[in-house]
Every structure is written in structure tokens, then in C-alpha cells.
Scaffold this motif. Structure first.
Motif, PDB file in Angstrom:
ATOM      1  N   ARG A  52     -76.614  25.414 -11.722  1.00  0.00           N
ATOM      2  CA  ARG A  52     -76.662  24.150 -10.763  1.00  0.00           C
ATOM      3  C   ARG A  52     -76.056  24.305  -9.637  1.00  0.00           C
ATOM      4  NH1 ARG A  52     -78.488  19.674 -14.168  1.00  0.00           N
ATOM      5  NH2 ARG A  52     -78.662  20.656 -16.512  1.00  0.00           N
ATOM      6  N   THR A  53     -76.133  23.773  -8.434  1.00  0.00           N
ATOM      7  CA  THR A  53     -75.472  23.858  -7.321  1.00  0.00           C
ATOM      8  C   THR A  53     -74.938  22.765  -6.812  1.00  0.00           C
ATOM      9  OG1 THR A  53     -77.590  23.344  -5.835  1.00  0.00           O
ATOM     10  CG2 THR A  53     -77.422  25.713  -6.226  1.00  0.00           C
TER      11      THR A  53
ATOM     12  N   ALA B  65     -83.032  23.537  -3.712  1.00  0.00           N
ATOM     13  CA  ALA B  65     -83.119  22.862  -5.028  1.00  0.00           C
ATOM     14  C   ALA B  65     -81.744  22.817  -5.739  1.00  0.00           C
ATOM     15  CB  ALA B  65     -83.877  23.461  -6.191  1.00  0.00           C
ATOM     16  N   GLU B  66     -81.443  21.656  -6.494  1.00  0.00           N
ATOM     17  CA  GLU B  66     -80.173  21.312  -7.240  1.00  0.00           C
ATOM     18  C   GLU B  66     -79.913  22.262  -8.260  1.00  0.00           C
ATOM     19  OE1 GLU B  66     -78.168  17.867  -9.804  1.00  0.00           O
ATOM     20  OE2 GLU B  66     -80.019  17.434  -8.530  1.00  0.00           O
ATOM     21  N   ARG B  67     -81.074  22.910  -8.813  1.00  0.00           N
ATOM     22  CA  ARG B  67     -80.928  23.634 -10.313  1.00  0.00           C
ATOM     23  C   ARG B  67     -82.157  24.889  -9.851  1.00  0.00           C
ATOM     24  NH1 ARG B  67     -82.013  19.725 -14.954  1.00  0.00           N
ATOM     25  NH2 ARG B  67     -80.709  18.287 -13.629  1.00  0.00           N
TER      26      ARG B  67
ATOM     27  N   LEU C 158     -66.677  27.260  -4.898  1.00  0.00           N
ATOM     28  CA  LEU C 158     -67.282  27.788  -6.136  1.00  0.00           C
ATOM     29  C   LEU C 158     -68.696  26.597  -6.084  1.00  0.00           C
ATOM     30  CD1 LEU C 158     -64.473  27.893  -8.723  1.00  0.00           C
ATOM     31  CD2 LEU C 158     -65.125  29.670  -6.909  1.00  0.00           C
ATOM     32  N   SER C 159     -69.825  27.157  -5.729  1.00  0.00           N
ATOM     33  CA  SER C 159     -70.854  26.298  -5.508  1.00  0.00           C
ATOM     34  C   SER C 159     -72.116  26.185  -6.235  1.00  0.00           C
ATOM     35  CB  SER C 159     -71.362  26.436  -4.041  1.00  0.00           C
ATOM     36  OG  SER C 159     -71.501  28.037  -4.040  1.00  0.00           O
TER      37      SER C 159
ATOM     38  N   ALA D 269     -75.345  27.030  -1.047  1.00  0.00           N
ATOM     39  CA  ALA D 269     -76.029  27.478  -2.185  1.00  0.00           C
ATOM     40  C   ALA D 269     -77.413  26.660  -2.536  1.00  0.00           C
ATOM     41  CB  ALA D 269     -75.369  27.613  -3.421  1.00  0.00           C
ATOM     42  N   GLU D 270     -76.902  25.263  -2.334  1.00  0.00           N
ATOM     43  CA  GLU D 270     -78.207  24.219  -2.379  1.00  0.00           C
ATOM     44  C   GLU D 270     -79.304  24.150  -1.344  1.00  0.00           C
ATOM     45  OE1 GLU D 270     -78.405  19.516  -3.592  1.00  0.00           O
ATOM     46  OE2 GLU D 270     -77.444  20.018  -1.471  1.00  0.00           O
TER      47      GLU D 270
END
Length: 267
Positions: free
Chosen positions: A153-154, A166-168, A194-195, A160-161
Motif C-alpha cells: 500500500r502506498t 495505484a494505492e495498492r 516511508l511511502s 510511490a503512489e
């Protein structure tokens, strides 16, 4: 019948340094040619890749060679032949604003470089390289992630997102080491984000706000699928590299034009 002449290539060619001890026995290494071909064919992103063995990386960093690349990717394959070489390469990318991706061992050593150089934790160690160290930042995982797939999960609004789109995401691993959770607050206090986390809240992605593109993942995006469709994180690195190459090319053209204009004025 008329024919259409080939159109000139408009996308800049980006130079990317692949830092790692290349081996036909490391699957992520064998995937690289496929990924480079797919990036060009599917996305029009052309990367001119150069492998830098870790034993040569420190010298290349000192000579300024690494700073001339448009991106730097520290690949899996630890323990590396030269820990100091890997850390030197990561430091160049971080300090020079060069798009950076570290995967698996690259993730682990990105944390190590940040701890030692930015946070002043000179004794921070990787247990794989120094099993007797007293200040272990990268420690053996309670459960091996070799061959594991898991949800990541971001954090909202993170690089990262944006890179994943996507969120995951379900990701693949091949590692036995990860960050010691109790040591991470020192890194976040000095600006590291920490993303991305797994379902148990363990850190799986880190990034550096303010940097053009600095991302490290404990999972291996190069192992996604069959290599014919580059993982979004790899595509995001390629896009950042090509954008840097385009700026570099435009800058050279502008300087050349200014020089020529000055020459005509003198005459």
C-alpha cells in the motif's frame, strides 16, 4: 503511390547506469534486456544502458562518470562485490539529483547510505555484510521473502503512489533482509519518507521528497509478469531519465546557439 519518409526520432535517448554484479544466475539481471526493449517498443522510451560492476562504482563516482548519466538503478544481487562502491553510486544519485531506483539490495543499501551519510550513523550496518555489527540497520527478516508475493500500500500523494499509478499493488520479492523498524525513525527525522508498506505495516518503499526521482523498493518490479510489459515503477524511472536527457540536450543546444550568436556578433 506516395510513400511517407521515416520520421525523425523526437524522444531523447537517456543514458542509464545499471549498478550491480551482472550474473546470468540472477533472474532480475536477465530481465533487463527484455525490459529495455519493451520500454522502447511500447512506450517510446529509449534507454542506453551501461552496466557498472560494484567493484568499479566507487572509482566511477570519484571520476565524475556516474554524474553524467540520466538515471541510476542499483539492481538486486547482494551481497555485492563492493558495498562501498554501491554506497558511492547511490550517494552520487542522491546528491546530484539524478533519477534513482534501488530494488531489493538497492533498497537496503539506499537506506544504509542515507543512514551513514545524511543521519551521521557511521556504524549503521547490513547484517549480510557484517553479521557481528552492533548497529544493524538492515537485519534478517523474521520470515524469508524469497519467492513471496504480497500486497503493498502506498501513501497518498507520494511518488510511490504516482509511479505505481495505484494505492495498492501486488508485488514479488526475493530477499532475506529488510530494515530494522526501530532504526527507521532516525532516517525519517532527516527527511526520508516511508511511502509504501505491506499488510503488516512493514516498510517496502522509501523515497526522498525534493529529489527529482528517488525511489527504492524492497520488492523487485523487474520480476513482474514475463518482462514484456515493464512495471509502472520501471516505466516511471525511464520517463524521469528521458526527461533529464531532454533537458540536457536542450541545454547543450541553447549553449551552442549562444556561442554561435556570439561568434557572429564578434565578426
Amino acid at each position: 503511390m506516395t510513400t511517407t519518409a521515416p520520421q525523425p526520432q523526437t524522444t531523447a535517448v537517456a543514458r542509464i547506469a545499471l549498478v550491480g554484479d551482472r550474473s546470468p544466475h540472477v533472474k532480475s539481471h536477465t530481465r533487463i534486456p527484455l525490459l529495455l526493449q519493451a520500454l522502447e517498443a511500447r512506450d517510446g522510451l529509449v534507454l542506453d544502458a551501461c552496466w557498472i560492476p560494484t567493484a568499479d562504482a566507487a572509482a566511477e563516482a570519484a571520476a565524475g562518470t556516474l554524474a553524467r548519466f540520466d538515471a541510476l538503478w542499483v539492481l538486486p544481487g547482494s551481497p555485492y562485490a563492493s558495498e562501498s562502491g554501491v554506497l558511492a553510486a547511490i550517494r552520487v544519485a542522491r546528491e546530484e539529483g539524478i533519477p534513482f531506483l534501488g530494488t531489493c539490495g538497492g533498497f537496503q543499501h539506499a537506506l544504509l547510505e542515507y543512514a551513514r551519510t545524511v543521519c551521521g550513523l557511521r556504524d549503521a550496518a547490513h547484517a549480510e555484510n557484517d553479521p557481528g555489527a552492533t548497529d544493524v540497520l538492515i537485519a534478517p527478516l523474521a520470515c524469508s521473502l524469497v519467492g513471496h508475493e504480497g500486497l503493498v500500500r502506498t501513501e497518498p500523494g507520494s511518488l510511490a503512489e504516482s509511479a505505481l499509478g495505484a494505492e495498492r499493488s501486488m508485488e514479488r520479492y526475493h530477499c532475506n533482509y529488510g530494515p530494522a523498524a526501530e532504526r527507521l525513525p532516525a532516517l525519517t527525522a532527516h527527511g526520508l519518507r516511508l511511502s509504501g508498506h505491506d499488510e503488516d505495516g512493514q516498510v517496502r518503499i522509501v523515497e526522498l521528497p525534493g529529489h527529482p526521482f528517488y525511489l527504492a523498493t524492497l520488492f523487485q518490479p523487474e520480476l513482474a509478469g514475463d518482462g514484456s510489459r515493464p512495471h509502472p515503477v520501471i516505466r516511471a524511472l525511464a520517463e524521469a531519465a528521458v526527461a533529464r536527457a531532454a533537458r540536457r540536450t536542450d541545454g547543450l543546444a541553447a549553449r551552442l546557439a549562444a556561442t554561435l550568436a556570439g561568434s557572429r556578433t564578434v565578426r
